[in-house]
Design a protein around this motif. Structure first.
Motif, short mmCIF file in Angstrom:
data_model
loop_
_atom_site.label_atom_id
_atom_site.label_comp_id
_atom_site.label_asym_id
_atom_site.label_seq_id
_atom_site.Cartn_x
_atom_site.Cartn_y
_atom_site.Cartn_z
N SER A 25 60.14 94.85 -10.40
CA SER A 25 60.01 95.05 -8.83
C SER A 25 59.28 95.00 -8.54
N GLU A 26 58.44 95.10 -9.00
CA GLU A 26 56.95 95.04 -8.91
C GLU A 26 56.79 93.67 -7.75
N VAL A 27 56.86 92.09 -8.08
CA VAL A 27 57.10 91.22 -7.74
C VAL A 27 57.68 90.41 -6.39
N ALA A 28 59.27 91.56 -6.77
CA ALA A 28 59.87 91.49 -6.08
C ALA A 28 59.96 91.91 -4.95
N ARG A 29 59.03 92.83 -4.67
CA ARG A 29 58.46 93.60 -3.53
C ARG A 29 57.01 93.25 -2.39
N GLU A 30 56.50 92.41 -3.51
CA GLU A 30 55.11 91.90 -3.09
C GLU A 30 55.90 90.47 -2.19
N LEU A 31 56.99 89.86 -3.45
CA LEU A 31 57.68 88.37 -2.50
C LEU A 31 57.76 88.90 -0.47
N ASP A 33 57.09 91.32 1.11
CA ASP A 33 56.91 91.22 2.10
C ASP A 33 55.71 89.60 2.64
N GLU A 34 55.85 89.12 1.47
CA GLU A 34 54.99 87.74 1.59
C GLU A 34 56.30 87.25 2.89
N ASP A 35 57.49 87.71 2.10
CA ASP A 35 58.58 86.56 2.95
C ASP A 35 58.57 87.88 4.58
N ASP A 36 57.84 89.20 4.43
CA ASP A 36 58.36 89.83 6.13
C ASP A 36 56.92 89.31 6.63
N LEU A 37 55.50 88.89 5.73
CA LEU A 37 54.47 88.64 6.86
C LEU A 37 55.19 87.13 7.34
N PHE A 38 54.90 86.35 6.42
CA PHE A 38 55.78 84.87 7.42
C PHE A 38 56.47 85.37 8.46
N LEU A 39 57.47 86.01 8.32
CA LEU A 39 58.46 85.90 9.90
C LEU A 39 57.47 86.49 10.97
N LEU A 40 56.45 87.63 10.23
CA LEU A 40 56.12 87.96 11.66
C LEU A 40 55.29 87.00 12.34
N LEU A 41 54.63 86.33 11.21
CA LEU A 41 53.68 84.64 12.09
C LEU A 41 54.49 83.91 12.53
N VAL A 42 55.83 83.61 11.81
CA VAL A 42 56.67 82.63 12.32
C VAL A 42 57.19 83.46 14.19
N TYR A 43 57.58 84.43 14.21
CA TYR A 43 57.56 85.17 15.90
C TYR A 43 57.14 85.61 16.28
N SER A 44 55.53 85.17 15.72
CA SER A 44 54.71 86.86 16.36
C SER A 44 54.56 85.69 18.47
N ASP A 45 54.51 84.68 18.67
CA ASP A 45 54.81 84.11 19.74
C ASP A 45 55.94 85.13 20.35
N MET A 46 56.80 85.59 20.15
CA MET A 46 58.51 86.41 20.15
C MET A 46 57.77 87.21 20.67
N LEU A 47 56.92 87.87 20.06
CA LEU A 47 56.73 89.38 19.95
C LEU A 47 55.77 89.63 21.12
N GLY A 48 54.61 88.66 21.55
CA GLY A 48 53.87 88.49 22.29
C GLY A 48 52.35 88.33 21.68
N ILE A 49 52.77 88.07 20.56
CA ILE A 49 51.60 87.84 19.98
C ILE A 49 50.94 86.06 19.56
N PRO A 50 49.92 86.06 20.64
CA PRO A 50 49.91 84.83 20.88
C PRO A 50 49.80 83.85 19.05
N ASN A 51 50.60 82.34 18.96
CA ASN A 51 50.43 81.93 17.50
C ASN A 51 50.47 80.39 17.94
N PRO A 52 47.66 80.10 17.31
CA PRO A 52 48.44 78.51 17.58
C PRO A 52 48.88 77.59 16.94
N ALA A 53 50.17 78.18 15.52
CA ALA A 53 50.63 76.93 15.34
C ALA A 53 52.21 77.50 16.26
N PHE A 54 52.43 77.79 17.21
CA PHE A 54 54.22 77.98 17.47
C PHE A 54 54.40 76.32 17.56
N TYR A 55 53.78 75.83 17.69
CA TYR A 55 54.11 73.98 18.05
C TYR A 55 55.19 73.57 16.49
#
Length: 88
Positions: A25-31, A33-55
């Motif tokens: 369960s701990e491993v599943a929760r960590e995975l 959380d990592e997926d959530d962070l990845f989604l935040l990074l990918v969609y950060s430009d749409m949320l108004g956070i500058p993303n240098p890797a948007f391209y």
């Protein structure tokens, strides 16, 4: 000799399962959380956070659309929080 290898392999698999069982369960929760962070990074430009890797992340959108839908439903949002981005 072959049966010894198979039994040794089974022993190692059993040992690995015994060690990882209490932490699944701990491993599943960590995975998740990592997926959530990845989604935040990918969609950060749409949320108004500058993303240098948007391209470079732009081409990932079609592949992670379903994950984004599961994420915003899990977060308690019935509709997508991003304007101009429809997933439902």
């Amino acid at each position: 000799m072959a049966s010894k290898r198979i039994s040794l392999k089974r022993l190692f698999q059993y040992y690995d399962e015994v060690l990882s069982l209490p932490h699944k369960s701990e491993v599943a929760r960590e995975l998740r959380d990592e997926d959530d962070l990845f989604l935040l990074l990918v969609y950060s430009d749409m949320l108004g956070i500058p993303n240098p890797a948007f391209y470079y992340t732009l081409e990932l959108y079609p592949y992670i659309l379903e994950k984004f839908h599961e994420w915003h439903i899990r977060m308690g949002m019935e509709k997508s929080p991003l304007t101009g981005f429809r997933c439902c």
